[in-house]
Design a protein around this motif. Structure first.
Motif, PDB file in Angstrom:
ATOM      1  N   THR A 232       0.835  -1.208   0.000  1.00  0.00           N
ATOM      2  CA  THR A 232       0.000   0.000   0.000  1.00  0.00           C
ATOM      3  C   THR A 232       0.866   1.252   0.000  1.00  0.00           C
ATOM      4  OG1 THR A 232      -0.166  -0.129   2.418  1.00  0.00           O
ATOM      5  CG2 THR A 232      -1.963  -1.104   1.137  1.00  0.00           C
ATOM      6  N   PRO A 234       4.499   3.438  -0.630  1.00  0.00           N
ATOM      7  CA  PRO A 234       5.559   3.375  -1.646  1.00  0.00           C
ATOM      8  C   PRO A 234       6.667   2.398  -1.282  1.00  0.00           C
ATOM      9  CG  PRO A 234       4.888   5.651  -1.316  1.00  0.00           C
ATOM     10  CD  PRO A 234       4.175   4.836  -0.273  1.00  0.00           C
ATOM     11  N   VAL A 237       5.443  -1.096  -1.976  1.00  0.00           N
ATOM     12  CA  VAL A 237       5.381  -1.320  -3.423  1.00  0.00           C
ATOM     13  C   VAL A 237       6.780  -1.600  -3.968  1.00  0.00           C
ATOM     14  CG1 VAL A 237       4.913  -0.213  -5.647  1.00  0.00           C
ATOM     15  CG2 VAL A 237       3.286   0.039  -3.763  1.00  0.00           C
ATOM     16  N   ALA A 269       4.178  -3.279 -13.552  1.00  0.00           N
ATOM     17  CA  ALA A 269       2.927  -2.740 -13.025  1.00  0.00           C
ATOM     18  C   ALA A 269       3.150  -2.015 -11.699  1.00  0.00           C
ATOM     19  CB  ALA A 269       1.910  -3.872 -12.852  1.00  0.00           C
ATOM     20  N   LEU A 270       3.967  -2.588 -10.826  1.00  0.00           N
ATOM     21  CA  LEU A 270       4.243  -1.952  -9.536  1.00  0.00           C
ATOM     22  C   LEU A 270       5.030  -0.657  -9.715  1.00  0.00           C
ATOM     23  CD1 LEU A 270       5.091  -5.193  -7.556  1.00  0.00           C
ATOM     24  CD2 LEU A 270       3.218  -3.630  -7.001  1.00  0.00           C
ATOM     25  N   THR A 272       4.765   1.521 -11.959  1.00  0.00           N
ATOM     26  CA  THR A 272       3.910   2.644 -12.371  1.00  0.00           C
ATOM     27  C   THR A 272       3.263   3.344 -11.178  1.00  0.00           C
ATOM     28  OG1 THR A 272       1.942   1.235 -12.626  1.00  0.00           O
ATOM     29  CG2 THR A 272       3.380   1.483 -14.555  1.00  0.00           C
ATOM     30  N   ARG A 273       3.333   2.715 -10.006  1.00  0.00           N
ATOM     31  CA  ARG A 273       2.652   3.270  -8.830  1.00  0.00           C
ATOM     32  C   ARG A 273       3.538   4.189  -7.996  1.00  0.00           C
ATOM     33  NH1 ARG A 273       0.036  -1.954  -6.009  1.00  0.00           N
ATOM     34  NH2 ARG A 273      -0.335  -0.374  -4.391  1.00  0.00           N
ATOM     35  N   ILE A 274       4.844   4.211  -8.283  1.00  0.00           N
ATOM     36  CA  ILE A 274       5.746   5.027  -7.467  1.00  0.00           C
ATOM     37  C   ILE A 274       6.772   5.717  -8.359  1.00  0.00           C
ATOM     38  CG2 ILE A 274       5.519   3.601  -5.392  1.00  0.00           C
ATOM     39  CD1 ILE A 274       8.212   2.354  -6.061  1.00  0.00           C
ATOM     40  N   ARG A 275       7.484   6.662  -7.758  1.00  0.00           N
ATOM     41  CA  ARG A 275       8.575   7.332  -8.455  1.00  0.00           C
ATOM     42  C   ARG A 275       9.861   6.531  -8.266  1.00  0.00           C
ATOM     43  NH1 ARG A 275       8.690  13.583  -6.879  1.00  0.00           N
ATOM     44  NH2 ARG A 275      10.268  13.490  -8.537  1.00  0.00           N
TER      45      ARG A 275
END
Length: 395
Positions: A232, A234, A237, A269-270, A272-275
């Motif tokens: 959930t 960063p 992830v 995919a993961l 794309t959720r964080i920098r």
């Protein structure tokens, strides 16, 4: 500590800096060696002496043995190789550390953070010089701190041993590396931190790479993935994504095409959720996944190698990624180019890798193998290629 006079040392530093391909500026050398550009300027001009520690840092940044820069041309034994017995000894004394100094916790945090930065920057001599005493100090703290501080000391110990392990593994001391990994695995649960455990699982894969036990390594990583929480934050992830990246590469080495592609898809995919950033000591994000696309393609080999070339045609690692990871990209790309009959391009990639992280490049077994192959093919300027092959001890 000895201070070397101006008798040729500065001139040799300027020479090696100028023959790097691409050529290093004084500012780039200063950044890589962690000294001021003013100091580099004065040393090269012969306006100031240079200590052993600074000379070794500059030699690391240039990717040459410090003996080549010294006026006395001493033995070529590097400080890193000399440190390996010290690291082995301090590992043996973990359970029964010797008496000695023990800094406050906040100072230990700063020291460990420094070792992590050096690892990511492939500054192995700095790690080798500082880690034996730091690990001994952390072991003393581990056995003496109050229970409420034990979890953080464990975290610091794992991070410090990870830096020391980077030196052992990169310089071929795989037995020592495996012993360090075993200690990290034993003590990490005491921190009760699932992300720390995930980082140890990531590092532990080295033992499987070294033994070429790729299928077993894939199983170990998939077990670690099953134990990580649903991400959930960063950091969560990134921890899960890093394990998928690692699993994709070792699946490729095991010729498990479907598993490699599945894990790479999950990592993508993961990401794309964080920098992009460094999380719990491991770089993860869209750029790191791109680099691992190349790694997976090279690991799978054969018909997959063209995928590595496709990535490289459209994208290059940004300069703010850790040096070790960027140099690894060019080392992997060089292998793909060599296998594809692009020998000249392969040599250029190896030179870029050397420019980014000289020590990492020089100690990488693939660099030695590929430089030796290029030398046999005689597909580049013979003098330049010979110098490169001798630099990395290619046979």
């Amino acid at each position: 500590m000895p201070i070397h006079s101006r008798s040729g040392v500065g001139g040799r530093i300027a020479y090696y800096r100028s023959v790097m391909r691409p050529k290093m500026t004084q500012q780039q050398l200063a950044d890589a060696a962690c000294v001021s550009v003013g100091a580099i300027r004065k040393i090269e001009q012969g306006d100031r002496g240079i200590s052993d520690a600074t000379l070794e840092s500059i030699a690391d940044a240039l990717g040459v043995d410090s003996s080549r820069l010294r006026s006395d041309r001493g033995a070529a034994s590097t400080p890193v190789h000399e440190s390996l017995p010290l690291l082995s000894a301090v590992l043996l004394t973990h359970e029964f550390p010797e008496d000695g100094p023990m800094r406050p916790l906040d100072e230990l945090r700063i020291a460990v953070a420094g070792s992590e930065r050096w690892r990511l920057a492939a500054q192995y001599t700095r790690i080798a010089r500082q880690l034996p005493s730091l690990l001994a100090e952390l072991a003393r703290s581990y056995h003496q701190v109050p229970a409420r501080e034990r979890a953080e000391i464990v975290t610091l110990l794992v991070k410090a041993y990870r830096a020391a392990d980077a030196v052992a593994y990169k310089f071929g001391a795989h037995d020592l590396s495996a012993r360090m990994v075993d200690l990290m695995r034993r003590i990490a649960p005491e921190a009760e931190d699932s992300l720390l455990s995930a980082s140890v699982a990531y590092v532990s894969t080295e033992t499987f790479f070294a033994a070429r036990a790729h299928a077993a390594g894939l199983c170990a990583l998939e077990k670690a993935l099953a134990q990580t929480p649903t991400p959930t934050t960063p950091a969560e992830v990134a921890a899960r994504g890093a394990l998928h990246m690692r699993a994709a590469v070792i699946a490729g080495r095991a010729s498990a095409v479907s598993a490699a592609q599945t894990h790479l898809t999950e990592a993508t995919a993961l990401a794309t959720r964080i920098r992009e950033g460094v999380y719990h000591g491991t770089a993860f994000g869209p750029d790191s996944v791109r680099i691992h696309e190349v790694s997976v393609a090279v690991s799978l080999g054969h018909d997959h190698v063209s995928q590595a070339l496709d990535v490289a045609r459209e994208w290059k690692p940004p300069s703010d990624l850790p040096a070790e990871r960027r140099s690894g990209f060019y080392i992997e790309l060089a292998r793909a180019q060599l296998w594809s009959g692009k020998a000249e391009h392969a040599f250029e990639s190896l030179k870029v890798a050397r420019h980014i992280a000289p020590q990492h490049t020089r100690e990488h077994p693939w660099v030695r193998e590929d430089a030796a192959t290029l030398r046999r093919l005689k597909r580049a300027d013979s003098e330049t290629l010979t110098n490169f092959a001798e630099w990395c001890a290619a046979t």
